[in-house]
Design a protein around this motif. Sequence first.
Motif, short mmCIF file in Angstrom:
data_model
loop_
_atom_site.label_atom_id
_atom_site.label_comp_id
_atom_site.label_asym_id
_atom_site.label_seq_id
_atom_site.Cartn_x
_atom_site.Cartn_y
_atom_site.Cartn_z
N THR A 92 0.01 -16.13 -24.42
CA THR A 92 -0.86 -14.63 -24.56
C THR A 92 -2.45 -14.63 -23.61
O THR A 92 -3.23 -13.81 -23.90
N MET A 93 -2.28 -15.55 -22.51
CA MET A 93 -3.44 -15.31 -21.74
C MET A 93 -3.49 -14.22 -21.00
O MET A 93 -2.72 -13.41 -20.56
N THR A 94 -4.66 -13.47 -21.01
CA THR A 94 -5.32 -12.24 -20.07
C THR A 94 -6.06 -12.86 -18.92
O THR A 94 -6.70 -13.87 -18.94
N ARG A 95 -6.30 -11.69 -18.31
CA ARG A 95 -7.26 -11.84 -17.13
C ARG A 95 -8.62 -12.05 -17.66
O ARG A 95 -9.22 -12.93 -17.10
N ASP A 96 -9.08 -11.47 -18.68
CA ASP A 96 -10.44 -11.68 -19.28
C ASP A 96 -10.59 -13.28 -19.92
O ASP A 96 -11.61 -13.75 -19.73
N GLY A 115 2.52 -24.68 -18.37
CA GLY A 115 3.42 -23.90 -19.13
C GLY A 115 2.86 -22.29 -19.65
O GLY A 115 3.44 -21.67 -20.30
N THR A 116 1.63 -22.33 -19.39
CA THR A 116 0.98 -21.30 -19.61
C THR A 116 1.67 -19.97 -19.40
O THR A 116 2.11 -19.83 -17.97
N GLU A 117 1.75 -18.84 -20.07
CA GLU A 117 2.39 -17.58 -19.73
C GLU A 117 1.43 -16.41 -20.04
O GLU A 117 0.42 -16.60 -20.78
N LEU A 118 1.31 -15.38 -19.18
CA LEU A 118 0.39 -14.34 -19.03
C LEU A 118 1.01 -13.06 -20.06
O LEU A 118 2.11 -12.72 -19.95
#
Length: 285
Positions: A92-96, A115-118
């Motif tokens: 659940t990573m975002t630009r911020d 393996g991080t997904e946006l």
Amino acid sequence: KKNGVGTTVKKLRLISKASKDEIEMIVNTLPNLEAVYFCDSSSPGVPRHLARLSHLRWLNLRGSAIADGELEEMLQGIGANLCGLSLDDCETMTRDDFRAIAAHCKSLRYLSLKGTELSLDITPEVKGYIFSVIWGCGDTLRYLDLGGCSDFRIDDTMLEFIAYNCPEMLILDFSNSDLVTDVGLARIASRCKKIQLLGMVYCDNMGIYTFESNEEFIDSFVTPLLSLRDLRTIVLSGDVDDMLDGEYGSLETFPDHEDVWYRYGYLDGVLQSALPNFKRILRSI
């Protein structure tokens, strides 16, 4: 807490999911924690509580749920002292979130985003999120794992940016990056002279898998590596048969399987002979 033991505990590892209330209890009871490992915490609010751990230097939130704004709030409290941060498999990573890392983690030495997904549409601008982190933290970064981060579109341009901004890099993993070629590898080799380990599993556009002639492979792939005097280990694809059959690549022509296995052996022998600290090539599936 009653007998005072909590104030002496420096490290905590939880291998089961913890609720928000349990995290709050841990923070209240163990205020001097310096290293924390949480596994797959799906409870919202966890980063917000961790912001109160003013002594924290190493934090692993692998697979944890991160709500909007929580990482920013946490790093405002602990980012200045943080040396290691792992956000592997966070979806659940975002630009911020990336901007927060760049803005608050000026002493970061270890960063793993494997393996991080946006949590947003994948566009060319996404690459800029990683650029901001590298720009903000590059001077101190020693370890960077971007393996399996397909959302980031890792390519030669990104490796060049890493090369110019991370002069102290020791360990770099860009596995599963099918846009990377020998050009990007050469950029890393030209500037990151302290590199000790390179992870390049399933980077199927690199010359070791694509050049038809061994002479081209040597000039383009082997020669740049010979300038890395501190290099100890390279991690390459172990399942060559599967890779050359096209499951992980889109190229229409490959050297055959025997050629690639020969190149693995040749590369291993040359590096062990030429580099004083080189140990071996690891093959990972």
